[in-house]
Structures are given as C-alpha cells and as structure tokens.
Design an enzyme around this catalytic site. Structure first.
Site, PDB file in Angstrom:
ATOM      1  N   ASP A 194      38.869  41.701  38.716  1.00 61.78           N
ATOM      2  CA  ASP A 194      38.986  40.235  38.618  1.00 61.78           C
ATOM      3  C   ASP A 194      37.698  39.623  38.060  1.00 61.78           C
ATOM      4  O   ASP A 194      37.746  38.667  37.289  1.00 61.78           O
ATOM      5  CB  ASP A 194      39.319  39.636  39.986  1.00 61.78           C
ATOM      6  CG  ASP A 194      40.651  40.143  40.514  1.00 61.78           C
ATOM      7  OD1 ASP A 194      41.693  39.772  39.941  1.00 61.78           O
ATOM      8  OD2 ASP A 194      40.649  40.927  41.476  1.00 61.78           O
ATOM      9  N   ASP A 206      39.042  33.715  36.453  1.00 61.28           N
ATOM     10  CA  ASP A 206      40.325  34.415  36.478  1.00 61.28           C
ATOM     11  C   ASP A 206      41.003  34.006  37.785  1.00 61.28           C
ATOM     12  O   ASP A 206      40.742  34.590  38.832  1.00 61.28           O
ATOM     13  CB  ASP A 206      40.111  35.922  36.424  1.00 61.28           C
ATOM     14  CG  ASP A 206      41.421  36.697  36.467  1.00 61.28           C
ATOM     15  OD1 ASP A 206      42.417  36.211  35.897  1.00 61.28           O
ATOM     16  OD2 ASP A 206      41.440  37.777  37.079  1.00 61.28           O
ATOM     17  N   GLU A 224      41.873  31.173  31.805  1.00 55.56           N
ATOM     18  CA  GLU A 224      43.074  31.673  31.130  1.00 55.56           C
ATOM     19  C   GLU A 224      44.207  30.661  31.258  1.00 55.56           C
ATOM     20  O   GLU A 224      44.399  30.058  32.311  1.00 55.56           O
ATOM     21  CB  GLU A 224      43.495  33.007  31.757  1.00 55.56           C
ATOM     22  CG  GLU A 224      44.587  33.713  30.998  1.00 55.56           C
ATOM     23  CD  GLU A 224      44.874  35.095  31.544  1.00 55.56           C
ATOM     24  OE1 GLU A 224      45.995  35.568  31.343  1.00 55.56           O
ATOM     25  OE2 GLU A 224      43.974  35.703  32.170  1.00 55.56           O
TER      26      GLU A 224
END
Length: 163
Positions: free
Chosen positions: A138, A7, A66
């Site tokens: 996170d 992330d 992502e």
C-alpha cells in the site's frame, strides 16, 4: 516540490511522500494507516485524522490520489469512494491542491506498462527511490502515485516552457 501520494482503502490507506527537484526524486516517508474500527463512519474518521497528522508532520505541497475505478462488487467501490473522499477532505483542510490519476496512468509512469502488477510497481518504486529493505504494497502504491504526479508535473512544465 514535496508530493504526497495516497492509496486509499477502507482498511488500509497507504501514503508516500517524495521530493521532486531538478536533481531527481528523493524519498521522504511512507507508511500505512491501519484502520481499527468496524463501524464504517469511524473508519473514515481514522483515515481523515491519520492523513491530517501526515500533512502536519511532513508538510507536502501537493497531493495525488488514484481515481475511482469500478469494482465487480458495488459495495466495495462505494466504500473505496468514501475512503477517497475522507482522504481528499483531510488534505483540503491544509489547502493542498489535489490531483487525480487513473491506475493505468500510474503504472505507465512508474513501470512503463499500464497493465503492470502491483509487485512490479513496488519493485520499480524501490529502484527509483533507492529504498532498501521491505516496503509495504500500500505504501509502494502511494509512492508510485507520487512519482506519477511528479512525471506529469515535469512534462507540463516542459511543455509550458516550449510555448
């Protein structure tokens, strides 16, 4: 299969590693790389160095991250894109294949709802990986990305077996 989920962020980059086997998922490690530098190129180097260290320590076989999404603030989107680039380059030095997923896909895979809140993802990650105690947001997002990739890999294997 050991999967590293990332992330990315220009101040905090979360990472999460799971092992996907026929018996299910197994939590390996997670954490956050907290960026100390103010000078942006130094931040990117800290992300790069931190993830190189994670890869050397845990030996993942694949990486999932992502996809870029558009922020309201263009400057934030550019910085996020650069943080992603530093993360991808770090794992590419180890020769890991990189897979990208949209935020909606990740939430759908983990929670079953593409519009889920971060806290819902965090809750489900803890349940799916049997994690007790605190888990930073996170790090839970990164673990969610790992879980999403494992789901997609399993589906691809099953579909391949049917053909």
């Amino acid at each position: 299969m050991r999967i590293l989920g990332i992330d990315p962020g220009s101040r905090i980059t979360g990472y999460g590693i799971i092992e996907d086997s026929p018996r299910g998922y197994r939590y390996i490690a997670s954490g956050c790389i907290r960026i100390q530098a103010d000078y942006f190129p130094d931040r990117l180097k800290q992300i790069f160095d931190g993830l190189v260290e994670v890869v050397e320590r845990y030996h993942p076989e694949q990486m999932a991250i992502e996809q870029v999404f558009m922020h309201k603030n263009a400057d934030s989107a550019l910085k996020l894109g650069q943080a992603r680039g530093a993360a991808i380059c770090a794992v590419q030095t180890a020769g890991l294949p990189v897979f990208e997923y949209a935020a909606r896909q990740i939430k759908q895979a983990v929670v079953g709802k593409g519009s889920a809140e971060k806290t819902q993802v965090q809750h489900m990650v803890k349940i799916l990986l049997n994690i007790q105690g605190e888990l930073q947001i996170d790090a839970s997002d990164a673990l969610g990305i790992s879980i999403c990739h494992a789901h997609y890999q399993q589906t691809a294997l099953r579909l391949g077996a049917l053909r």
